[in-house]
Design an enzyme around this catalytic site. Sequence first.
Site, mmCIF file in Angstrom:
data_model
loop_
_atom_site.group_PDB
_atom_site.id
_atom_site.type_symbol
_atom_site.label_atom_id
_atom_site.label_comp_id
_atom_site.label_asym_id
_atom_site.label_seq_id
_atom_site.Cartn_x
_atom_site.Cartn_y
_atom_site.Cartn_z
ATOM 1 N N GLY A 118 -11.267 -7.909 -2.511
ATOM 2 C CA GLY A 118 -11.535 -9.125 -1.926
ATOM 3 C C GLY A 118 -10.962 -10.239 -2.408
ATOM 4 N N GLY B 146 -14.814 -3.304 0.984
ATOM 5 C CA GLY B 146 -16.221 -2.653 1.279
ATOM 6 C C GLY B 146 -16.299 -1.449 0.212
ATOM 7 C CE LYS C 42 -22.941 -16.358 4.960
ATOM 8 N NZ LYS C 42 -23.067 -15.550 6.037
ATOM 9 N NE ARG D 24 -4.196 -1.637 1.633
ATOM 10 C CZ ARG D 24 -4.966 -2.213 2.419
ATOM 11 N NH1 ARG D 24 -5.055 -2.218 3.653
ATOM 12 N NH2 ARG D 24 -6.224 -2.816 1.906
HETATM 13 P P1 AMP Z 1 -16.666 -13.820 -1.036
HETATM 14 O O1 AMP Z 1 -15.878 -13.500 0.360
HETATM 15 O O2 AMP Z 1 -18.116 -13.868 -0.821
HETATM 16 O O3 AMP Z 1 -16.031 -13.371 -2.268
HETATM 17 O O4 AMP Z 1 -16.562 -15.574 -0.819
HETATM 18 C C1 AMP Z 1 -15.411 -16.087 -1.200
HETATM 19 C C2 AMP Z 1 -15.196 -17.608 -0.514
HETATM 20 O O5 AMP Z 1 -16.173 -18.097 -1.137
HETATM 21 C C3 AMP Z 1 -14.022 -18.134 -0.682
HETATM 22 O O6 AMP Z 1 -13.276 -18.560 0.447
HETATM 23 C C4 AMP Z 1 -14.503 -19.595 -1.470
HETATM 24 O O7 AMP Z 1 -13.820 -20.637 -0.859
HETATM 25 C C5 AMP Z 1 -16.068 -19.820 -0.963
HETATM 26 N N1 AMP Z 1 -16.812 -20.374 -1.981
HETATM 27 C C6 AMP Z 1 -16.709 -20.369 -3.228
HETATM 28 N N2 AMP Z 1 -17.297 -21.248 -3.819
HETATM 29 C C7 AMP Z 1 -17.983 -21.871 -2.905
HETATM 30 C C8 AMP Z 1 -18.680 -23.084 -2.852
HETATM 31 N N3 AMP Z 1 -19.245 -23.853 -3.779
HETATM 32 N N4 AMP Z 1 -18.912 -23.654 -1.626
HETATM 33 C C9 AMP Z 1 -18.455 -22.935 -0.494
HETATM 34 N N5 AMP Z 1 -17.695 -22.139 -0.344
HETATM 35 C C10 AMP Z 1 -17.584 -21.449 -1.794
#
Ligand code: AMP
Length: 405
Positions: free
Chosen positions: A362, A385, A212, A41
């Site tokens: 992220g 964020g 999610k 950074r």
């Molecule tokens: P996010 O922070 O919402 O971008 O989510 C990223 C996380 O989602 C990563 O750590 C992935 O391992 C997890 N992820 C992606 N696909 C799946 C899946 N099919 N089942 C469980 N976790 C998942």
Amino acid sequence: MAKLTVSDLDLKGKKVLMRVDFNVPLKENEAGEVIVANDNRIVGALPTIKYVIDNGGRAILFSHLGRIKSEDDKKGLSMKPVAQKLADLLGKPVTFVPATEGPELEEAIAKLNDGEVLVFENTRFEDVKNGVEVKRESKNDPELGKYWASLGDVFVNDAFGTAHRAHASNVGIASNIAQTAAGFLMEKEIKFLGGAVEAPARPFVAILGGAKVSDKIGIIENLLGKADKVIVGGGMAYTFDVANGKKIGNSLFEADKVELAKELIEKAGDKLVLPIDAVTADAFSNDANIEVTDGDIKDGYMGLDIGPKSIDLFKKTLDGAKTVVWNGPMGVFEMPNFAKGTLEVGSYLTTLEGATTIVGGGDSTAAAQQLGIADQLTHISTGGGASLEYLEGKELPGIAAISEK
Ligand code: AMP
């Protein structure tokens, strides 16, 4: 309307207040001293800092560092090691002032010559006064923003990572000074993330993944209104599968989001592109038994990556795209057996001719780095964020407060 940037400013002889993102990881060295563990950074901020000093400005730099909730938290979170690292990187002295206000700071600023650099203490030290959590910085105390603004002639904000928050060190100062300009990092975020959601070259394809649906609803809804295609992969796709009447075994899903997924499917029509097969496993482990399926997922199995047919479908959907925004992995990319979907889709972005390819912060940033494709994409957002809220179409207070040209 275009925002004022640092290159529009007359900097010679000016006291230039600069909000940078020096929120870097720290560690202790063998001698027990706190040092900077990763200087990415600080390196990222150098172009704007160098521009200011090369043009005769007197750079007054500040940033938050970690979270301060008690006097005790202040012990390990001083900006001193950061100022030292900056001096090393610039190859010139940097004055560090261990205060966020008061005569010591004011006198040090008065002594600055053109082209010199000063760093003052962690802005979040203002969040705790005499042991009481007062959040002067984080709640944008009007007196604090006014005071900091009084220390300079112009304000340059180069900290995109906090642009989604109205703090004294961004919005507070901007509200009390004649001119606020974006630094080069901020300018790039506005150009690419802002440009993608406001005036994208078409076709515009969004790829959304991650765990999610609930984390990404705002982005899905906003981008369904703006993009030509929205690809949804990763764990969040299974909630859409349930909405479509598919069986998903033990896959991740959010029961309370099924109705919403149904509404989005109906509203989006063929704009929404969902996976058509999955790599499934009988445990959340790289060593689990694996089966690829394009039908219902068996009981006892869970989908951990998109399958080969989905990879093909997603690539076809991306063909010809002129703007791509990617946020979130296609599967559990941290485990090699479930990284292929993310790897193939991510790498495919680098082959799209004439396309502006943008990664929205992220885990997708981590994925792009892991894949070694980060430098082949047009823009990797530095904000977590802040990039999510930008992609949701929200106005970011830190950006709104930058002057118009
Ligand atoms: P996010 O922070 O919402 O971008 O989510 C990223 C996380 O989602 C990563 O750590 C992935 O391992 C997890 N992820 C992606 N696909 C799946 C899946 N099919 N089942 C469980 N976790 C998942």
